[in-house]
Write an enzyme that holds these catalytic residues in place. Structure first.
Site, PDB file in Angstrom:
ATOM      1  N   CYS A   1       0.854  -1.201   0.000  1.00 20.19           N
ATOM      2  CA  CYS A   1       0.000   0.000   0.000  1.00 20.19           C
ATOM      3  C   CYS A   1       0.880   1.237   0.000  1.00 20.19           C
ATOM      4  CB  CYS A   1      -0.847   0.044   1.272  1.00 20.19           C
ATOM      5  SG  CYS A   1      -2.190  -1.112   1.251  1.00 20.19           S
ATOM      6  N   ILE A   2       0.432   2.259  -0.676  1.00 20.74           N
ATOM      7  CA  ILE A   2       1.193   3.520  -0.711  1.00 20.74           C
ATOM      8  C   ILE A   2       0.238   4.671  -0.443  1.00 20.74           C
ATOM      9  CG2 ILE A   2       0.976   3.575  -3.245  1.00 20.74           C
ATOM     10  CD1 ILE A   2       3.584   5.146  -3.342  1.00 20.74           C
ATOM     11  N   LEU A   3       0.715   5.632   0.313  1.00 20.29           N
ATOM     12  CA  LEU A   3      -0.115   6.806   0.608  1.00 20.29           C
ATOM     13  C   LEU A   3       0.749   8.045   0.773  1.00 20.29           C
ATOM     14  CD1 LEU A   3      -2.946   8.030   1.718  1.00 20.29           C
ATOM     15  CD2 LEU A   3      -1.909   7.714   3.948  1.00 20.29           C
TER      16      LEU A   3
ATOM     17  N   SER B   1      -5.263   1.735  -7.150  1.00 16.61           N
ATOM     18  CA  SER B   1      -6.353   2.718  -7.171  1.00 16.61           C
ATOM     19  C   SER B   1      -6.167   3.598  -8.409  1.00 16.61           C
ATOM     20  CB  SER B   1      -6.293   3.587  -5.914  1.00 16.61           C
ATOM     21  OG  SER B   1      -5.152   4.400  -5.965  1.00 16.61           O
TER      22      SER B   1
ATOM     23  N   GLU C   1       1.365  -4.125  -5.526  1.00 21.26           N
ATOM     24  CA  GLU C   1       0.261  -5.070  -5.337  1.00 21.26           C
ATOM     25  C   GLU C   1      -0.996  -4.579  -6.059  1.00 21.26           C
ATOM     26  OE1 GLU C   1      -0.136  -6.626  -1.275  1.00 21.26           O
ATOM     27  OE2 GLU C   1      -2.302  -6.430  -1.548  1.00 21.26           O
TER      28      GLU C   1
HETATM   29  N1  ACO Z   1      -5.037  13.989 -10.577  1.00 19.74           N
HETATM   30  C1  ACO Z   1      -4.279  13.816 -11.689  1.00 19.74           C
HETATM   31  N2  ACO Z   1      -3.034  13.296 -11.663  1.00 19.74           N
HETATM   32  C2  ACO Z   1      -2.557  12.934 -10.469  1.00 19.74           C
HETATM   33  C3  ACO Z   1      -3.274  13.096  -9.264  1.00 19.74           C
HETATM   34  C4  ACO Z   1      -4.572  13.651  -9.345  1.00 19.74           C
HETATM   35  N3  ACO Z   1      -5.327  13.861  -8.258  1.00 19.74           N
HETATM   36  N4  ACO Z   1      -2.524  12.671  -8.231  1.00 19.74           N
HETATM   37  C5  ACO Z   1      -1.354  12.233  -8.752  1.00 19.74           C
HETATM   38  N5  ACO Z   1      -1.385  12.407 -10.111  1.00 19.74           N
HETATM   39  C6  ACO Z   1      -0.322  12.034 -11.059  1.00 19.74           C
HETATM   40  C7  ACO Z   1       0.441  13.241 -11.422  1.00 19.74           C
HETATM   41  O1  ACO Z   1       0.231  13.398 -12.800  1.00 19.74           O
HETATM   42  C8  ACO Z   1       1.885  12.912 -11.152  1.00 19.74           C
HETATM   43  O2  ACO Z   1       2.535  12.753 -12.353  1.00 19.74           O
HETATM   44  P1  ACO Z   1       3.406  13.970 -12.971  1.00 19.74           P
HETATM   45  O3  ACO Z   1       4.425  14.309 -11.947  1.00 19.74           O
HETATM   46  O4  ACO Z   1       3.912  13.325 -14.186  1.00 19.74           O
HETATM   47  O5  ACO Z   1       2.450  15.083 -13.189  1.00 19.74           O
HETATM   48  C9  ACO Z   1       1.881  11.522 -10.547  1.00 19.74           C
HETATM   49  O6  ACO Z   1       0.535  11.122 -10.412  1.00 19.74           O
HETATM   50  C10 ACO Z   1       2.547  11.477  -9.209  1.00 19.74           C
HETATM   51  O7  ACO Z   1       2.208  12.609  -8.475  1.00 19.74           O
HETATM   52  P2  ACO Z   1       2.835  12.847  -7.044  1.00 19.74           P
HETATM   53  O8  ACO Z   1       2.623  14.274  -6.665  1.00 19.74           O
HETATM   54  O9  ACO Z   1       4.231  12.349  -7.023  1.00 19.74           O
HETATM   55  O10 ACO Z   1       1.940  11.861  -6.169  1.00 19.74           O
HETATM   56  P3  ACO Z   1       1.227  12.141  -4.784  1.00 19.74           P
HETATM   57  O11 ACO Z   1       2.199  12.605  -3.756  1.00 19.74           O
HETATM   58  O12 ACO Z   1       0.025  12.954  -4.994  1.00 19.74           O
HETATM   59  O13 ACO Z   1       0.838  10.643  -4.376  1.00 19.74           O
HETATM   60  C11 ACO Z   1      -0.592   8.778  -4.362  1.00 19.74           C
HETATM   61  C12 ACO Z   1       0.225   9.736  -5.239  1.00 19.74           C
HETATM   62  C13 ACO Z   1       0.323   8.102  -3.358  1.00 19.74           C
HETATM   63  C14 ACO Z   1      -1.232   7.703  -5.226  1.00 19.74           C
HETATM   64  C15 ACO Z   1      -1.681   9.645  -3.651  1.00 19.74           C
HETATM   65  O14 ACO Z   1      -2.571  10.139  -4.609  1.00 19.74           O
HETATM   66  C16 ACO Z   1      -2.456   8.909  -2.588  1.00 19.74           C
HETATM   67  O15 ACO Z   1      -1.961   8.696  -1.490  1.00 19.74           O
HETATM   68  N6  ACO Z   1      -3.708   8.537  -2.913  1.00 19.74           N
HETATM   69  C17 ACO Z   1      -4.600   7.876  -1.950  1.00 19.74           C
HETATM   70  C18 ACO Z   1      -4.161   6.464  -1.683  1.00 19.74           C
HETATM   71  C19 ACO Z   1      -3.986   5.653  -2.945  1.00 19.74           C
HETATM   72  O16 ACO Z   1      -4.840   5.656  -3.820  1.00 19.74           O
HETATM   73  N7  ACO Z   1      -2.862   4.920  -3.018  1.00 19.74           N
HETATM   74  C20 ACO Z   1      -2.547   4.027  -4.102  1.00 19.74           C
HETATM   75  C21 ACO Z   1      -3.267   2.743  -3.929  1.00 19.74           C
HETATM   76  S1  ACO Z   1      -2.616   1.465  -4.937  1.00 19.74           S
HETATM   77  C22 ACO Z   1      -1.496   0.684  -3.935  1.00 19.74           C
HETATM   78  O17 ACO Z   1      -1.408   0.989  -2.781  1.00 19.74           O
HETATM   79  C23 ACO Z   1      -0.630  -0.387  -4.516  1.00 19.74           C
END
Ligand code: ACO
Ligand code: ZN
Length: 499
Positions: free
Chosen positions: A355-357, A393, A389
């Site tokens: 999981c990543i957050l 999302s 994994e």
């Molecule tokens: N809308 C559009 N693009 C997005 C968004 C958004 N809301 N959030 C992230 N991105 C894209 C961006 O385009 C970015 O790419 P770029 O740098 O080429 O523009 C890329 O994702 C990464 O952005 P970051 O700023 O590095 O990511 P962030 O710190 O926002 O974290 C994360 C991404 C961890 C997925 C976050 O959105 C989060 O914690 N979400 C809730 C939990 C979740 O869904 N976790 C993943 C579940 S899957 C798993 O755990 C295996």
């Protein structure tokens, strides 16, 4: 300073008036399982009104008026919310739930109760709905609620001090309920309270058939200097649902239902960084490695917190088989958690991340990319290939796609410069990215082209231009592997026996 981060725009002031009396639907007809058209909240009140089909997941009375917990069909669950009748288009016909065989309909003022839900299967929890991608984070509201919390008196870790080593002891609190206390035997039939405890202690939410978890139970958390709107249900104890805000110590993750309780805790809490070993420090960014088996309370509290923003498989109680990597940003007060990822100690499927957050107040600033990059640095040190994994999302997929694209395009441009040939297996060996992820990424970039009976890799000018743009954006935040002080931990079969 306290800032508030919201996952959705604030309610639109002056929303249309109550339309009771108009022909069509009445409040009494709107029951759990119905589908109705609900007005979407807009950033600016002058924007035209938009209605989307939504399913009623729960009904309650609030200030003597009915309120409906709605899920927008085909949109991410984090947009689910309580709405009043004034946001429902009662002039349109409602889609009623299929009748139950015993003929009982739903009770409109019953909370999420399995017996009141008919004909609608549990929704998928992959979180791949399209609409949530544009989620607004970053709305700030300054509040002075607990600005006068005493400044931490413990010495903060500064970049000049040596990397922090684990003490091997779990954090302890003065017996606060809900902070990981083991629970007694569960009754055969569950009250709502027992059901929440069961969710808390029985592992994965995706295995749960509980209807309770469909409705978000906490509105907001207070974490460090931020107030953050929550996205999803998390099995905090039942009494927390009545609190407007849940107060969490940003260092040890203990949680409280009142500001006063947190204030008292902060007076004696001397913790200023996550437990475990600090395995990376570069500029103001540190990573701590935590063994779920050794720091159970911290890890369980972390899982509870992360479930508020993660809607796919998350474990709460069974943290033993995982390592947790917490990313922090340091200042003179301590190491503030920005995000984390968990990783199985041993993954038979070849996963290098469970999981990543990134906490919502820090999202969209490149930290998710740092977490992902770090997980691959660990895989490189292990000499393994890894993959996140599944299911991912929607936001997870976007972030991974962006990371994979950048790393793969960078490598292809490098090899082109050196006039070298490279295969997908070579890319995988050099980046630790699994070949399936490489293939999918190349396909999404339309980079695999037929050429003289073969398939070749070919990057378009558009892909190269957008790579340079993204690289420029990320140039200030990168993982420098030379600062990683880590040898892959080895676990004996005895140590892995609980899995
Ligand atoms: N809308 C559009 N693009 C997005 C968004 C958004 N809301 N959030 C992230 N991105 C894209 C961006 O385009 C970015 O790419 P770029 O740098 O080429 O523009 C890329 O994702 C990464 O952005 P970051 O700023 O590095 O990511 P962030 O710190 O926002 O974290 C994360 C991404 C961890 C997925 C976050 O959105 C989060 O914690 N979400 C809730 C939990 C979740 O869904 N976790 C993943 C579940 S899957 C798993 O755990 C295996
Ligand atoms: Zn604390």
């Amino acid at each position: 300073m306290t800032q508030r981060f919201s996952a959705s725009p604030s309610p639109r002031p002056g929303t249309p008036t109550h339309r009771s009396g108009t022909p069509g639907t009445t409040a009494l007809e709107i029951v759990v399982g119905c589908k109705v058209f609900v007005e979407v909240k807009k950033e600016k009140k002058e924007e035209t009104r938009e209605f989307r089909k939504a399913e009623i997941l729960s009904v309650r009375t609030h200030n003597d008026k009915p309120e409906y917990y709605v899920h927008f069909v085909e949109f991410n669950k984090r947009l689910d919310e309580w709405v009043g009748l004034e946001r429902i288009d009662i002039t349109k016909d409602i889609e009623r739930p299929a009748k139950k065989r015993n003929g009982k309909g739903g009770n409109q003022f019953r909370d999420s109760d399995t017996s009141s839900r008919v004909g609608s299967p549990l929704r998928e929890v992959t979180g791949r709905g399209g609409g949530g991608v544009g989620t607004t984070v970053g709305q700030k509201r300054k509040i002075s609620a607990i600005e006068d919390i005493p400044t931490p008196n413990a010495k903060a870790t500064t970049p000049s001090t040596p990397l922090v080593e684990a003490t091997g002891e779990d954090y302890e609190d003065g017996g606060t309920p809900g902070n990981g206390t083991p629970l007694g035997p569960l009754a055969a039939t569950f009250s709502k309270e027992q059901e929440i405890e069961r969710l808390r202690t029985s592992g994965s939410m995706t295995q749960s058939h509980s209807e309770i978890s469909r409705v978000k139970n906490l509105e907001r958390i207070h974490f460090g200097e931020y107030d953050v709107d929550t996205w999803y249900f998390s099995p905090y104890p039942q009494e927390y649902s009545d609190a407007a805000v849940v107060y969490i110590c940003e260092f040890c993750l203990f949680h409280y239902i009142s500001e006063r309780q947190l204030r008292r805790h902060l007076q004696k809490c001397t913790v200023r960084h996550p437990p475990g070993n600090e395995i990376y420090r570069c500029d103001d960014i540190s990573f701590f490695e935590i063994d779920g088996n050794k720091q159970k309370t911290y890890c369980r509290n972390l899982c509870l917190l992360s479930k508020l923003f993660l809607d796919h498989k998350t474990l709460y109680y069974d943290v033993d088989p995982f390592l947790f990597y917490i990313m922090c940003q340091q200042d003179e007060f301590g190491c503030h958690m920005i995000g984390y990822f968990s990783k199985e100690k041993e993954s038979t499927e070849g996963y290098n991340l469970a999981c990543i957050l990134t906490l919502p107040q820090h999202q969209r600033k490149g930290f998710g990319r740092l977490l992902i990059a770090f997980s691959y640095e660990l895989s490189k040190k292990e000499g393994k290939v890894g993959s996140p994994e599944k299911p991912l999302s929607d936001l997870g997929l976007l972030s991974y796609r962006s990371y994979w694209t950048e790393v793969i395009v960078e490598l292809l441009l490098e090899t082109k410069e050196l006039n070298e040939d490279i295969t997908i297996e070579d890319i995988s060996a050099r980046t630790s990215i699994a070949t399936t992820d490489i293939l999918q990424t190349l396909q999404s970039l339309c980079a695999i082209k037929p050429y003289k009976g073969q398939q070749i890799l070919c990057l378009s000018d558009g892909v190269i231009a957008s790579y340079h743009k993204t690289k420029e954006k990320h140039k200030n935040r990168r993982i420098d592997e030379s600062f990683l002080k880590w040898t892959p931990p080895h676990f004996t079969s005895n140590q892995l026996r609980y899995i």
